[in-house]
Design an enzyme around this catalytic site. Structure first.
Site, PDB file in Angstrom:
ATOM      1  N   MET A  22       0.844  -1.195   0.000  1.00  0.00           N
ATOM      2  CA  MET A  22       0.000   0.000   0.000  1.00  0.00           C
ATOM      3  C   MET A  22       0.885   1.253   0.000  1.00  0.00           C
ATOM      4  SD  MET A  22      -3.305  -0.965   2.253  1.00  0.00           S
ATOM      5  CE  MET A  22      -2.532  -0.858   3.840  1.00  0.00           C
ATOM      6  N   GLY A  23       2.161   1.083  -0.356  1.00  0.00           N
ATOM      7  CA  GLY A  23       3.067   2.225  -0.381  1.00  0.00           C
ATOM      8  C   GLY A  23       3.687   2.483   0.972  1.00  0.00           C
ATOM      9  N   HIS A  47       9.165   0.532   3.362  1.00  0.00           N
ATOM     10  CA  HIS A  47      10.280   0.529   4.314  1.00  0.00           C
ATOM     11  C   HIS A  47      11.101  -0.724   4.049  1.00  0.00           C
ATOM     12  CE1 HIS A  47       7.796  -2.428   6.315  1.00  0.00           C
ATOM     13  NE2 HIS A  47       6.813  -1.548   6.454  1.00  0.00           N
ATOM     14  N   HIS A  82       9.352  -4.017   3.256  1.00  0.00           N
ATOM     15  CA  HIS A  82       8.974  -4.172   1.842  1.00  0.00           C
ATOM     16  C   HIS A  82      10.226  -4.437   1.004  1.00  0.00           C
ATOM     17  CE1 HIS A  82       5.694  -1.361   3.290  1.00  0.00           C
ATOM     18  NE2 HIS A  82       4.995  -2.355   2.790  1.00  0.00           N
ATOM     19  N   LYS A 139       4.794 -10.434   9.055  1.00  0.00           N
ATOM     20  CA  LYS A 139       4.257  -9.598  10.140  1.00  0.00           C
ATOM     21  C   LYS A 139       2.725  -9.645  10.112  1.00  0.00           C
ATOM     22  CE  LYS A 139       4.163  -5.084  10.336  1.00  0.00           C
ATOM     23  NZ  LYS A 139       2.743  -4.850  10.724  1.00  0.00           N
TER      24      LYS A 139
HETATM   25  O1  PAF Z   1      -0.196  -5.809   3.527  1.00  0.00           O
HETATM   26  C1  PAF Z   1      -0.586  -4.846   2.818  1.00  0.00           C
HETATM   27  O2  PAF Z   1       0.123  -3.860   2.602  1.00  0.00           O
HETATM   28  C2  PAF Z   1      -1.972  -4.900   2.185  1.00  0.00           C
HETATM   29  O3  PAF Z   1      -2.893  -5.504   3.027  1.00  0.00           O
HETATM   30  C3  PAF Z   1      -1.983  -5.576   0.784  1.00  0.00           C
HETATM   31  C4  PAF Z   1      -1.604  -7.039   0.866  1.00  0.00           C
HETATM   32  C5  PAF Z   1      -1.027  -4.847  -0.139  1.00  0.00           C
HETATM   33  C6  PAF Z   1      -3.391  -5.500   0.186  1.00  0.00           C
HETATM   34  O4  PAF Z   1      -3.815  -4.183   0.057  1.00  0.00           O
END
Ligand code: PAF
Length: 283
Positions: free
Chosen positions: A30-31, A34, A37, A150
């Site tokens: 979702m942007g 960090h 990701h 997480k």
């Molecule tokens: O974990 C997330 O950031 C969100 O729940 C996901 C998997 C991108 C779905 O919007």
């Protein structure tokens, strides 16, 4: 690295790559990227020929009183980070692009776990997650997708969705990335004041203490939960839930764990107004 906003362009870009036999990896986000990701992207880059990072703040997984509006947004920085790790595409559709008819009438939901753990406190959250993840799988037709541990209940439910609905994709779990202090990386850590962040260490400390007790032979569910509870309360956190579940079915464990039972402690707690989740596997 290219940023793509339209579903049509994303499909048209990936189709010939798939046809040429390239393995496509998807990292849904979702942007507000960090290092957690970063670790997902790194794994995909290592294991796949093409990596797509989706950046989409999915409104249908947020409840009315949740943090959709204040969730950090910084597409440019996210794209730079993704590029620096080796991603090939950032897929960043608008809400209108993903939900042109408004809220979808067709939703993917699980029948058993949506009311447990995070689901008990975030009504509709998991059906929003599963629906958008299913859409991303269908849009990209990726071969592999990467999710962080997480969000333990989330990745469990996505794995089940893939099995239950025969999605042709491999789901890869990537371990939690923690700061040196032990706090699990999360985009929501940005909401914490320095003092709250210090106190939030109560969660990871409590989980580590419970794991040490388990490793030393403790199998009492209530006692394991109590260790985590005490650590969080000592840091003036507000516990939402602490549960011990079996890793295989994610059902709540009661009484005593079997000697070799693979379990996980799942936690959600507030520090100030910020809700954090974390977990630790046992066995
Ligand atoms: O974990 C997330 O950031 C969100 O729940 C996901 C998997 C991108 C779905 O919007």
């Amino acid at each position: 690295m290219k940023i793509i906003n339209s579903i049509e362009e994303m499909r048209a870009t990936l189709a010939p790559l798939a046809k040429a036999g390239k393995v496509i990896g998807l990292v849904p986000t979702m942007g507000a990227l960090h290092d957690g990701h970063g670790s997902l992207i790194k794994t995909s880059v290592k294991e796949c020929d093409v990596t797509v990072v989706s950046v989409f703040l999915n409104p249908i997984q947020f409840g009315k009183n949740e943090d959709l509006d204040k969730y950090p947004k910084r597409l440019e920085a996210d794209a730079k980070l993704a590029e620096s790790i080796g991603a090939d595409f950032v897929f960043a559709p608008s809400v209108q692009e993903m939900y042109p008819e408004g809220d979808p009438l067709t939703l993917v939901r699980d029948e058993s776990l949506e009311c447990l753990y995070c689901g008990a406190y975030r009504s509709g959250h998991f059906r929003g997650v599963l629906t958008v993840v299913a859409k991303l799988f269908l849009i990209t037709k990726a071969n592999k997708a990467y999710f962080g541990e997480k969000d333990y209940q989330q990745v469990f439910l996505i794995e089940r969705m893939v099995k239950d609905l025969n999605f042709d994709i491999e789901i890869h779990r990537v371990p939690i990335v923690r700061e040196a202090s032990g706090i699990a990386l999360s985009s929501r850590n940005e909401y914490l004041t320095p003092e709250e962040k210090e106190r939030a260490l109560g969660i990871s400390k409590g989980l580590a203490q419970a794991k040490a007790a388990y490793d030393a032979g403790e199998r009492g569910v209530a006692r394991l939960r109590d260790i985590v509870l005490k650590a969080i309360l000592a840091c003036h956190g507000q516990v939402q839930y602490i549960e011990v579940a079996d890793q295989k079915r994610l059902q709540k464990c009661m009484g005593m764990l079997k000697a070799d039972e693979k379990a996980v402690i799942l936690v959600a707690a507030f520090f100030g107004k910020t809700r954090l989740i974390d977990n630790i596997e046992l066995g």
